[in-house]
Design an enzyme around this catalytic site. Structure first.
Site, mmCIF file in Angstrom:
data_model
loop_
_atom_site.group_PDB
_atom_site.id
_atom_site.type_symbol
_atom_site.label_atom_id
_atom_site.label_comp_id
_atom_site.label_asym_id
_atom_site.label_seq_id
_atom_site.Cartn_x
_atom_site.Cartn_y
_atom_site.Cartn_z
ATOM 1 N N LEU A 3 0.806 -1.380 -0.080
ATOM 2 C CA LEU A 3 -0.145 -0.499 0.110
ATOM 3 C C LEU A 3 0.847 1.359 0.386
ATOM 4 O O LEU A 3 1.996 1.193 0.627
ATOM 5 C CB LEU A 3 -1.189 0.261 0.935
ATOM 6 C CG LEU A 3 -1.525 -1.376 1.385
ATOM 7 C CD1 LEU A 3 -2.785 -1.224 2.089
ATOM 8 C CD2 LEU A 3 -2.793 -0.967 -0.095
ATOM 9 N N GLY A 17 2.600 -9.145 6.098
ATOM 10 C CA GLY A 17 3.400 -8.391 7.494
ATOM 11 C C GLY A 17 2.842 -6.907 6.969
ATOM 12 O O GLY A 17 3.163 -6.330 5.889
ATOM 13 N N GLY A 18 2.818 -5.843 8.197
ATOM 14 C CA GLY A 18 2.851 -4.802 7.562
ATOM 15 C C GLY A 18 2.377 -4.136 6.671
ATOM 16 O O GLY A 18 0.229 -4.976 6.779
ATOM 17 N N ASP A 19 2.254 -3.732 5.372
ATOM 18 C CA ASP A 19 1.112 -3.381 4.615
ATOM 19 C C ASP A 19 1.479 -3.677 3.215
ATOM 20 O O ASP A 19 0.962 -4.134 2.101
ATOM 21 C CB ASP A 19 1.110 -1.874 4.390
ATOM 22 C CG ASP A 19 2.459 -1.276 3.979
ATOM 23 O OD1 ASP A 19 3.874 -1.860 3.891
ATOM 24 O OD2 ASP A 19 2.262 0.023 3.360
ATOM 25 N N GLU A 20 2.320 -5.612 3.609
ATOM 26 C CA GLU A 20 2.118 -5.915 2.320
ATOM 27 C C GLU A 20 1.518 -7.399 2.115
ATOM 28 O O GLU A 20 1.312 -7.953 2.833
ATOM 29 C CB GLU A 20 3.841 -6.457 2.315
ATOM 30 C CG GLU A 20 5.098 -5.544 2.045
ATOM 31 C CD GLU A 20 6.501 -5.606 2.841
ATOM 32 O OE1 GLU A 20 7.440 -5.047 2.308
ATOM 33 O OE2 GLU A 20 6.326 -6.855 3.426
#
Length: 180
Positions: free
Chosen positions: A41, A81-84
């Site tokens: 994102l 993880g995160g925005d991945e």
């Protein structure tokens, strides 16, 4: 739960890698094509910094639902993880199929999202690798998609790029690399 992301319920990195290995076996056995999307994102950090991590979590939940609504039935979506996020596309026959799916995922964010009464403009950058005999393992396929995603971000974000090994060895000519 050990194999699913606790926030979105999607497969996590561990389950994703297993499913990627299984998908490679499937396409070899069935003599079909496969592509891998590595999606990030754009400007997600700004959302977290401006509206807090609770809003960021809500955005990730909503984005995962939207991605699931727009993927094909036999494809596999994961949150690394995160925005991945990653998307395994099985039974791909040519690059036009891949382009159409990538364009669909880019267009998801044409309209802003409204979450908790706040209007947010989002976009995604997508790196694409396609399986071929040079991929000695699933990690190489993932690394190629990740590399292509950074190329998409470098070229303005909100677009997609295919990993092309020969492009990385040449000058900054990206006309054959980036498809928007």
């Amino acid at each position: 739960q050990a194999h699913h992301d606790c926030l979105t319920g999607l497969p996590n990195r561990s389950l994703f890698m297993d499913r990627l290995e299984q998908s490679i076996k499937y396409i070899k056995r069935n003599k079909t094509g496969m592509a891998l999307f590595f999606m990030d994102l754009d400007h997600f950090k700004i959302i977290n910094d401006t509206h807090g991590h609770h809003m960021g979590d809500n955005v990730l939940k909503e984005v995962s639902k939207i991605f699931q609504e727009n993927m094909r039935e036999n494809d596999i979506l994961s949150r690394l993880g995160g925005d991945e996020f990653t998307l395994i596309l099985k039974d791909i026959h040519d690059r036009d199929d891949i382009r159409k799916i990538a364009q669909k995922f880019i267009k998801i964010f044409i309209e802003p999202l409204v979450i908790d009464g706040i209007t947010l403009s989002l976009s995604t950058s997508i790196g694409i690798s396609t399986y071929n005999e040079k991929h000695i393992n699933s990690t190489q396929l993932l690394n190629d998609a990740d590399t292509a995603m950074y190329k998409a971000k470098k070229n303005g974000k909100n677009n997609y790029a295919f990993f092309e090994e020969e492009i990385w060895k040449t000058s900054d000519n990206t006309s054959n690399f980036l498809y928007t």
